[in-house]
Design a protein around this motif. Sequence first.
Motif, mmCIF file in Angstrom:
data_model
loop_
_atom_site.group_PDB
_atom_site.id
_atom_site.type_symbol
_atom_site.label_atom_id
_atom_site.label_comp_id
_atom_site.label_asym_id
_atom_site.label_seq_id
_atom_site.Cartn_x
_atom_site.Cartn_y
_atom_site.Cartn_z
ATOM 1 N N GLU A 1 -40.964 -16.448 -20.091
ATOM 2 C CA GLU A 1 -41.354 -16.041 -18.733
ATOM 3 C C GLU A 1 -41.848 -14.580 -18.720
ATOM 4 O OE1 GLU A 1 -40.736 -18.086 -15.770
ATOM 5 O OE2 GLU A 1 -41.907 -16.525 -14.751
ATOM 6 N N GLU A 2 -41.081 -13.717 -19.402
ATOM 7 C CA GLU A 2 -41.422 -12.292 -19.314
ATOM 8 C C GLU A 2 -42.686 -11.920 -20.099
ATOM 9 O OE1 GLU A 2 -38.569 -13.595 -20.366
ATOM 10 O OE2 GLU A 2 -37.776 -12.590 -22.161
ATOM 11 N N GLU A 3 -43.170 -12.855 -20.910
ATOM 12 C CA GLU A 3 -44.408 -12.566 -21.640
ATOM 13 C C GLU A 3 -45.651 -12.825 -20.801
ATOM 14 O OE1 GLU A 3 -44.534 -13.467 -26.151
ATOM 15 O OE2 GLU A 3 -43.319 -15.046 -25.238
ATOM 16 N N LEU A 4 -45.519 -13.625 -19.742
ATOM 17 C CA LEU A 4 -46.696 -14.008 -18.960
ATOM 18 C C LEU A 4 -47.252 -12.802 -18.196
ATOM 19 C CD1 LEU A 4 -45.620 -17.477 -17.498
ATOM 20 C CD2 LEU A 4 -46.643 -16.936 -19.717
ATOM 21 N N SER B 1 -54.861 -17.500 -21.694
ATOM 22 C CA SER B 1 -54.906 -18.964 -21.547
ATOM 23 C C SER B 1 -53.953 -19.418 -20.442
ATOM 24 C CB SER B 1 -54.456 -19.650 -22.835
ATOM 25 O OG SER B 1 -55.153 -19.152 -23.924
ATOM 26 N N ALA B 2 -54.293 -20.558 -19.843
ATOM 27 C CA ALA B 2 -53.422 -21.142 -18.816
ATOM 28 C C ALA B 2 -52.152 -21.681 -19.466
ATOM 29 C CB ALA B 2 -54.162 -22.273 -18.118
ATOM 30 N N VAL B 3 -51.056 -21.644 -18.733
ATOM 31 C CA VAL B 3 -49.811 -22.230 -19.251
ATOM 32 C C VAL B 3 -49.350 -23.325 -18.304
ATOM 33 C CG1 VAL B 3 -49.003 -20.206 -20.519
ATOM 34 C CG2 VAL B 3 -48.460 -20.409 -18.096
ATOM 35 N N GLU B 4 -48.600 -24.274 -18.841
ATOM 36 C CA GLU B 4 -48.030 -25.296 -17.969
ATOM 37 C C GLU B 4 -46.529 -25.380 -18.208
ATOM 38 O OE1 GLU B 4 -49.326 -29.328 -20.342
ATOM 39 O OE2 GLU B 4 -50.940 -28.147 -19.399
ATOM 40 N N TRP B 5 -45.820 -25.771 -17.163
ATOM 41 C CA TRP B 5 -44.372 -25.891 -17.274
ATOM 42 C C TRP B 5 -44.052 -27.203 -17.990
ATOM 43 C CZ3 TRP B 5 -40.517 -22.650 -16.919
ATOM 44 C CH2 TRP B 5 -39.213 -23.135 -16.860
ATOM 45 N N MET B 6 -43.137 -27.130 -18.925
ATOM 46 C CA MET B 6 -42.800 -28.338 -19.687
ATOM 47 C C MET B 6 -41.306 -28.548 -19.691
ATOM 48 S SD MET B 6 -44.816 -28.639 -23.213
ATOM 49 C CE MET B 6 -43.209 -28.459 -23.899
ATOM 50 N N GLU B 7 -40.922 -29.769 -19.534
ATOM 51 C CA GLU B 7 -39.497 -30.093 -19.674
ATOM 52 C C GLU B 7 -39.430 -31.395 -20.433
ATOM 53 O OE1 GLU B 7 -37.990 -28.462 -15.366
ATOM 54 O OE2 GLU B 7 -36.945 -30.185 -16.226
ATOM 55 N N GLY C 1 -39.815 -24.827 -20.301
ATOM 56 C CA GLY C 1 -40.452 -23.507 -20.413
ATOM 57 C C GLY C 1 -41.963 -23.635 -20.326
ATOM 58 N N TRP C 2 -42.626 -22.515 -20.611
ATOM 59 C CA TRP C 2 -44.086 -22.461 -20.479
ATOM 60 C C TRP C 2 -44.756 -22.796 -21.808
ATOM 61 C CZ3 TRP C 2 -45.718 -22.443 -15.733
ATOM 62 C CH2 TRP C 2 -44.921 -21.843 -14.735
ATOM 63 N N TYR C 3 -45.872 -23.514 -21.707
ATOM 64 C CA TYR C 3 -46.621 -23.890 -22.902
ATOM 65 C C TYR C 3 -48.114 -23.729 -22.623
ATOM 66 C CZ TYR C 3 -47.803 -26.352 -27.196
ATOM 67 O OH TYR C 3 -48.269 -26.659 -28.448
ATOM 68 N N SER C 4 -48.820 -23.156 -23.605
ATOM 69 C CA SER C 4 -50.278 -23.096 -23.477
ATOM 70 C C SER C 4 -50.878 -24.097 -24.454
ATOM 71 C CB SER C 4 -50.796 -21.697 -23.809
ATOM 72 O OG SER C 4 -52.133 -21.810 -24.274
ATOM 73 N N VAL C 5 -51.630 -25.041 -23.913
ATOM 74 C CA VAL C 5 -52.251 -26.051 -24.789
ATOM 75 C C VAL C 5 -53.331 -25.390 -25.640
ATOM 76 C CG1 VAL C 5 -53.514 -28.229 -24.871
ATOM 77 C CG2 VAL C 5 -51.757 -27.879 -23.131
ATOM 78 N N ARG C 6 -54.087 -24.471 -25.040
ATOM 79 C CA ARG C 6 -55.157 -23.844 -25.806
ATOM 80 C C ARG C 6 -54.605 -23.085 -27.013
ATOM 81 N NH1 ARG C 6 -59.481 -19.870 -23.142
ATOM 82 N NH2 ARG C 6 -58.509 -18.241 -24.367
ATOM 83 N N ASP C 7 -53.510 -22.367 -26.801
ATOM 84 C CA ASP C 7 -52.925 -21.613 -27.923
ATOM 85 C C ASP C 7 -51.962 -22.472 -28.735
ATOM 86 O OD1 ASP C 7 -54.220 -19.664 -26.533
ATOM 87 O OD2 ASP C 7 -52.436 -18.525 -25.962
ATOM 88 N N GLU C 8 -51.608 -23.642 -28.251
ATOM 89 C CA GLU C 8 -50.544 -24.476 -28.821
ATOM 90 C C GLU C 8 -49.307 -23.595 -29.069
ATOM 91 O OE1 GLU C 8 -50.625 -27.658 -28.804
ATOM 92 O OE2 GLU C 8 -52.540 -28.497 -29.495
ATOM 93 N N ALA C 9 -48.908 -22.887 -28.006
ATOM 94 C CA ALA C 9 -47.813 -21.930 -28.181
ATOM 95 C C ALA C 9 -46.895 -21.907 -26.965
ATOM 96 C CB ALA C 9 -48.378 -20.532 -28.416
ATOM 97 N N TYR C 10 -45.622 -21.628 -27.245
ATOM 98 C CA TYR C 10 -44.628 -21.472 -26.181
ATOM 99 C C TYR C 10 -44.545 -20.005 -25.803
ATOM 100 C CZ TYR C 10 -43.133 -25.994 -28.045
ATOM 101 O OH TYR C 10 -43.109 -27.290 -28.464
ATOM 102 N N TYR C 11 -44.356 -19.729 -24.538
ATOM 103 C CA TYR C 11 -44.207 -18.341 -24.102
ATOM 104 C C TYR C 11 -42.970 -18.180 -23.228
ATOM 105 C CZ TYR C 11 -48.921 -17.587 -25.838
ATOM 106 O OH TYR C 11 -50.026 -17.489 -26.657
#
Length: 494
Positions: A135-138, A147-153, A123-133
């Motif tokens: 898909e529909e929240e983006l 904040s930018a998000v990155e895909w994490m698995e 899923g998506w993760y924002s390092v700046r927010d240290e939070a998971y989001y």
Amino acid sequence: MKNFYITTPIYYVNDKPHIGHAYTNIISDVIARFQRFLHKDVFFSTGTDEHGLKIDKAAKEKNIVTQEFVDEVAKNFTSLTKDLNISNTSFIRTTDDNHKQFVQQVWNKMLEKGYIYKGNYSGWYSVRDEAYYKEEELIDGLAPSGSAVEWMEESSYFFQLSVFQDKLLSFYEKNPDFVKPASRYQEVLSFVKSGLDDLSISRTNFKWGINVPDDSKHVMYVWLDALFNYLSVLKDAKFWPADVHIIGKDILRFHAVYWPAFLMAIDEKLPIAIFAHGWWMNDGEKISKSLGNVVDPYEIMNKFGLDYFRYYLIREVTFGNDGNFSKNSFVDRINAELVNKVGNFIHRVSTLIYKNSIDPMHQSIDLTEDDQKLLDASKNSLSKITDHMEEYKLKEALGVVVELAEKGNAYIHNNAPWKLAKTDAKRMKTVLCIAANTIIDIGILLQPFVPDSAKKILDYFSIEDRSFQSIEDSNKISQDITLSKPSIIFSKIE
Ligand code: MSP
């Protein structure tokens, strides 16, 4: 004696402190000091949040070993609490061994209770927010905060947040004051109603965190680690549950959803209230490092002094709303209220008392309606302020002092003691003594808000009893006081 437990968020140590950190500290400090004046046994905790990818990255960018980096940056935050005259009773760092062990025990308890399971996160993760989001929240590919998000698995442990959805909803329903202000309560409610997914609570692709017990490939999610500071810091269980967690609106979800769910999972009581304040902007713009418009609290303090800074932050915004920092609004706010109303009243009256060698112990006699009105206004201020403070209306609470000074100024204007000096010396004494009484009350009431200035006012009149109860007392001034030439306590700024 009743207990009162208040916390600030613990601050990320990836950079130096800015106005946002100063704000949460100062607001919490005012509440803590106020509660002490109500004779509560206050535990007031603040500290630093030192784990997670954001901080690890910041250290690596500077080529410094992460532990050394956090040791250095954390010092900025311990100094900030001192420099802002914060009356915290503890300062926690999440890299403290005690804290780490505490959180590992919590983990084991959640595991035993069956709320933790192992799986795979994608899923998506924002390092700046240290939070998971989700898909529909983006929004346009970014987190709602921008904040930018990155895909994490990765392989991850999960906390069964989903099983707490109904429990949380029924808790919110029974406790409509759990989240303040009310608009934030609604925000939390609709988030939880929209459905809760289980929460990924461990990471494997970096090491800077608390190890998951018996599985050292994993470190814990930094928010699980950080939220438990509120419990790990307590040496005395009597303070739990916390009376209020003061936070910024950006970290509401962690405090109002995840935190109570974590606590329910380990059968702990939930905090009584969470108060989410707004954000400060700078001259109408969002504050950000990339815009280069970060407001440095030290710059303001060095230029205008700490108490002016505290006063401005409290009075400029309704607690809970966003605020806009600008030099003009700072200068206007201070000059219009603290200097022209409060300062002017104090200086005018104390100068007249000094010049006319009035003994402020003089027993006032034959009180007029006007005298009685000011005496009553002084006495009533305390209950007005207390009512506001109970609802965390800090701006309004401090406003009561400004109104009292306005009444004092009107009283002096109407009774013109400088004229009485020539016509009725006895009446002049009464007027000045009644005004002095109000100044002392102002000094007493200002203590939680601008402690250094309040002290100067009370020192001037050699006031010994500085308790709130003393406001009831009409003989506040000791018998043998000699007044010196008054100096200006609130001077004008440009
Ligand atoms: N480490 C987390 C909190 C963990 S609490 C268990 C965190 N830290 S932070 O350093 O990024 O932010 C600390 C506080 O400063 C937050 O309450 C945040 O809302 C506040 N502010 C950050 N910028 C702000 C403004 N521009 N204005 C007002 N407060 C803001 O979040």
